[in-house]
Design a protein around this motif. Structure first.
Motif, PDB file in Angstrom:
ATOM      1  N   TYR A 176      -1.903   3.986   9.847  1.00 53.01           N
ATOM      2  CA  TYR A 176      -2.852   4.394   8.813  1.00 53.01           C
ATOM      3  C   TYR A 176      -4.170   4.937   9.370  1.00 53.01           C
ATOM      4  N   CYS A 183       5.138  10.503  -0.229  1.00 51.75           N
ATOM      5  CA  CYS A 183       4.223   9.787  -1.125  1.00 51.75           C
ATOM      6  C   CYS A 183       4.416  10.256  -2.570  1.00 51.75           C
ATOM      7  N   THR A 236      -2.809   6.732   4.997  1.00 56.99           N
ATOM      8  CA  THR A 236      -2.171   6.594   3.687  1.00 56.99           C
ATOM      9  C   THR A 236      -2.395   7.835   2.828  1.00 56.99           C
ATOM     10  N   TYR A 237      -1.363   8.199   2.077  1.00 55.71           N
ATOM     11  CA  TYR A 237      -1.396   9.313   1.127  1.00 55.71           C
ATOM     12  C   TYR A 237      -1.626  10.671   1.805  1.00 55.71           C
TER      13      TYR A 237
END
Length: 871
Positions: free
Chosen positions: A615, A669, A697-698
């Motif tokens: 991350y 995602c 993340t994302y």
């Protein structure tokens, strides 16, 4: 056809919200249906209220000519919904509640310029034209009238024939209560006719307690308190018999409620207005739907009861009263207010809408701004009992998404601070009062009811420091230094928590102006090590803190913050810029970094298979790497990052993150853009850079609020074409066919972060403000030819108009007191005169800065007009 007009399948995803700020809303679909009944203190997506609708019939000399509901064709698909059985279930066709099997209009044009929708109905078989205007008051600065729990409908009928006709326009609403004590009762309040739908089966503190009212101020009316009760399809069959019988409705009433009601057989009430029109005549009928569900309950995160004896009702313990219920005791009261004040409420709403849409900005810009201010009217937003503002991040289908006025999400939401500044300041009030720990650590999710223990999760770096920057911005918007003083101690604690010994995440333990510790952020995880994205917020907070300290006479504090800012800025520009963009410095192979924190760091962030951290950004090009500069540009805070490096970083985001087609993009995602759609990805690792096996993340998502931020920042830094291209790409995704234009979603519908789009207004107009000093200014980015743009601050709003030889700052609502007017585009030009209401104003001018000899107050309807000498 304009960007704001939809027809046929192009309108199939439309749900246009009609409701007050924090009062819930009703959706008006692209086919004219009343959907998304979100009146009950929670989202309620893809709902309807059974057979609730508008209908019209026309007759002449006692003979029925035609009758139909005010709907267009029901758009595909028509297989039915898998959630239902039998009638409306999958394999049974559309649900009967859609009224798709009832005569309706063959032509419907939906024009949506929020906050006003206009629907034009026509049919070769119907003798007349119908135009529906639907709205709820949206009046910047007037948060009270903008929070009325009502939907307003003005329906104009034009007789297009050569004969005199009688028209009946009726509004039917289902009683939403399913118990055996529901009641529908006609009443007259002054000159208004109403039917109140309620139930006597709930105590006044029960969360289900409430009522609906349908009302009209038409003089000639008829009504049915109840539709016919029966089995099978009897109720709709008998209603249609009544509607298609010449003459008025005859009332039907029942002494007791129907037992064991099912949704299709619940009671419906119809209120009808009758008008007589000669050839070519037109007339309007007004209807209001009002609601009152006063009791809000925290059933998503209830607190344990700590009352003595532990025997209180947990619903009472976890509940509070809606703000609107402190003004209107029931829906009849709000309906009466709506009808009595209709003309003013509509005219002031129309004045705002016309001011906004008169702005000479690209259509996609006006689309992005107007569409997303509608979020304020969605269930994303609540108003607490005292009127304070609270927001979810967005809406799940039947409950809020991510509680607590989440500080890092609401960082991006620029509509509220400019349009309703007092409500935005109430968010600061709540945060500093309820969310801050004694040592300055800020919880980033406000817990309800207010006063309960704060969320004890770790602080969020961008949310905490963003709160300081927002305090600075809100102070500049309102000019109220007394308000700033109330929070100054808390603001200082927020900043100084960075190096506090009690900071568990050791943000800036060595107090060098650089965040190096564990940094929670809006992408829901943590970064470890220095990065421009989050350090920019820290630098912005330090700089804002220095300016606020100086204004409050704390020179020593100002000096400390400024020195720390300068040191951190220099380090950031030197060490975090890789020659093209800003990145993160962290050794993802260094397990000891995680081991120095609690056990959860290893559990969540160590990829044992790859022997590296998860991350992280490392060499990635992140969409938010210079976001703090975007905030600083809007609020007038000045330089956070090196300007040349900032522009280079934005150019890199455009080149690497902006994908003009998502066809070949891998995205594990959430899917916010697909196929040939364009979008800006959260983080991209250009060829030759280090990308963690499990990255930020994302990273592959395209989230609207981030995209707007990057696009608007590009415009601010001179990449105008690139920024506008991205704005156009976002709004092309919300085209009415693929997605609802008035529901930009991220973690749920009506997502708050999308209100970043409002920043297009101050950016493209070059708007600057400092109401502490009585200064505003404009320097339009698009300066070719005449220019006009909406503006708004705490005391008033209006429009700027610029032509070749004149500039006008007009106040349409409220007032504006000015000591200085900044117009850099007039530098080098000779000012001939400055007048207010035809009276000359004494001033001095230099390089586009106009200083008034004494403060000038412009009242509503007035304008400061600057005449520039010709030739």
């Amino acid at each position: 056809m304009s960007r704001f007009t939809y027809q046929g399948e192009q309108a199939k995803e439309i749900s246009f919200p009609l409701g007050g700020i924090g009062s819930g809303s009703l959706g008006l679909s692209g086919s004219g249906r009343l959907i998304d009944w979100e009146l009950y203190n929670r989202p309620n997506k893809q709902s309807d209220n059974y057979f609730s609708h508008f209908a019209i019939k026309t007759e002449a000399d006692g003979e029925l000519l035609d009758a139909r509901v005010l709907h267009g064709d029901l758009p595909p698909g028509h297989m039915g919904n898998i959630r239902y059985r039998h009638h409306g279930g999958y394999g049974f066709g559309p649900n009967r509640s859609t009224l798709a099997g009832v005569p309706h209009f063959e032509s419907l044009k939906f024009t949506g310029e929020f906050p006003i929708a206009k629907l034009d109905f026509a049919d070769a078989k119907f003798p007349g034209l119908i135009q529906m205007t639907a709205f709820n008051p949206f009046i910047p600065l007037n948060d009270r009238d903008s929070s009325i729990p009502s939907a307003f409908f003005d329906i104009e009928i034009t007789n297009t024939t050569a004969r005199t006709l009688d028209y009946t326009l009726c509004f039917t609403v289902s009683n939403p209560f399913m118990d055996e004590q529901r009641v529908s009762q006609y009443t007259q309040v002054q000159n208004s006719h109403m039917i109140k739908l309620s139930s006597t089966g709930y105590a006044t503190h029960d969360p289900k307690y409430g009522d609906l009212t349908i009302a009209t101020d038409s003089e000639d009316i008829s009504y049915q308190e109840y539709w016919y009760r029966g089995d099978w399809f009897d109720n709709l069959e008998m209603y249609w018999n009544d509607l298609t019988t010449a003459g008025k409705f005859k009332n039907r009433s029942y002494e007791t409620a129907q037992s064991k009601a099912v949704p299709e057989h619940t009671d419906h009430s119809t209120l009808a207005a009758h008008i007589h029109l000669g050839p070519g005549e037109k007339r309007s009928v007004r209807f209001v739907l009002s609601w009152s569900f006063p009791n809000v309950v925290n059933d998503w995160n209830p607190q344990s009861c700590s009352c003595e004896g532990g025997n209180c009702d947990p619903l009472v313990h976890n509940s509070w009263t809606n703000y609107y219920a402190t003004i209107f005791p029931n829906s009849t009261a709000s309906a009466a207010y709506a009808l009595q004040h209709w003309d003013r409420l509509y005219q002031e709403t129309l004045m705002f809408k016309e001011a906004l849409f008169s702005s000479t900005l690209p259509p996609a810009v006006l689309d992005a701004v107007s569409a997303n201010i509608s979020i304020l009217k969605s269930p994303t937003c609540l108003r607490l009992t005292d009127g304070s503002f609270y927001g979810w991040e967005g809406c799940l289908p039947d409950q809020g998404s991510c509680e607590g006025s989440c500080t890092h999400v609401w960082n991006y939401a620029y509509a509220l601070p400019f349009l309703f500044p007092a409500l935005e300041r109430s968010m600061r009030d709540l945060d500093f009062h309820y969310n801050q720990r004694e040592d300055g650590r800020m919880s980033f999710r406000l817990q309800l009811p207010v006063g309960r223990a704060a969320n004890n999760y770790r602080a969020c770096a961008d949310g905490q420091f963003g709160g300081v920057m927002k305090t600075y911005r809100d102070w500049k918007i309102c000019g109220d230094t007394a308000w700033l003083k109330q929070h100054w101690s808390a603001v200082k604690q927020s900043i100084e928590y960075a190096w506090s010994a009690t900071n568990e995440d050791r943000w800036d333990a060595d107090k060098d102006g650089v965040l190096e510790g564990r940094q929670h952020h809006t992408l829901d995880m943590e970064l470890f090590g220095p990065n421009a994205w989050l350090n920019g917020f820290y630098l912005g907070a330090l700089k804002a803190g220095a300016e606020m300290a100086e204004a409050l006479g704390e020179q020593e504090t100002a000096g400390e913050y400024r020195a720390l800012f300068n040191r951190g800025k220099a380090w950031t520009d030197e060490h975090l810029f890789n020659g093209s963009y800003y990145h993160q410095i962290v050794d993802v192979k260094d397990q000891s970094l995680l081991l120095s924190y609690d056990a959860s760091a290893m559990k969540h962030y160590w990829n044992a298979e790859k022997q590296e951290m998860k991350y992280q950004i490392v060499d990635g090009c992140g969409v938010d790497q210079v976001v703090a500069q975007w905030h600083a540009n809007i609020s007038g805070l000045g330089e956070i990052f090196n300007p040349a490096q900032t522009k280079s970083a934005l150019q890199a985001i455009y080149e690497h993150n902006f994908k003009k087609s998502m066809q070949d993009v891998f995205n594990p995602c959430r899917i916010y853009s697909l196929n040939d759609e364009a979008g800006v990805m959260i983080c991209v690792w250009p060829e030759g850079t280090q990308k963690p096996a499990v990255p930020l993340t994302y990273a592959q998502e395209t989230m609207n609020g981030f995209e707007y931020q990057a696009a608007i920042h590009m415009i601010q830094e001179g990449l105008v074409t690139e920024g506008l291209e991205i704005v156009e790409a976002i709004r092309d995704r919300y085209d009415g066919y693929r997605r609802n234009p008035w529901n930009e979603y991220e973690c749920g519908s009506n997502y708050a972060r999308s209100m970043a789009s409002y920043a297009l207004i101050p950016t493209l107009s070059g708007f600057e403000f400092d109401m502490v000093q009585g200064m505003i200014g404009f320097n339009p980015v698009l300066q070719e030819g005449d220019f006009q743009c909406f503006w708004s601050l705490d005391s008033g709003w209006g429009v700027l108009t610029k032509s070749e030889h004149a500039v006008s700052v007009c106040v349409l609502y409220g007032t504006l007191t000015l000591s200085t007017l900044q117009l850099p585009f007039l530098a080098g030009q000779q000012i001939e005169s400055i007048v207010l209401e035809d009276k000359a104003i004494s001033y001095s001018a230099m390089s586009g800065t106009i200083s008034f000899t004494s403060p000038v107050t412009v009242e509503s309807g007035g304008a400061v007009q600057v005449q520039v000498r010709r030739g």
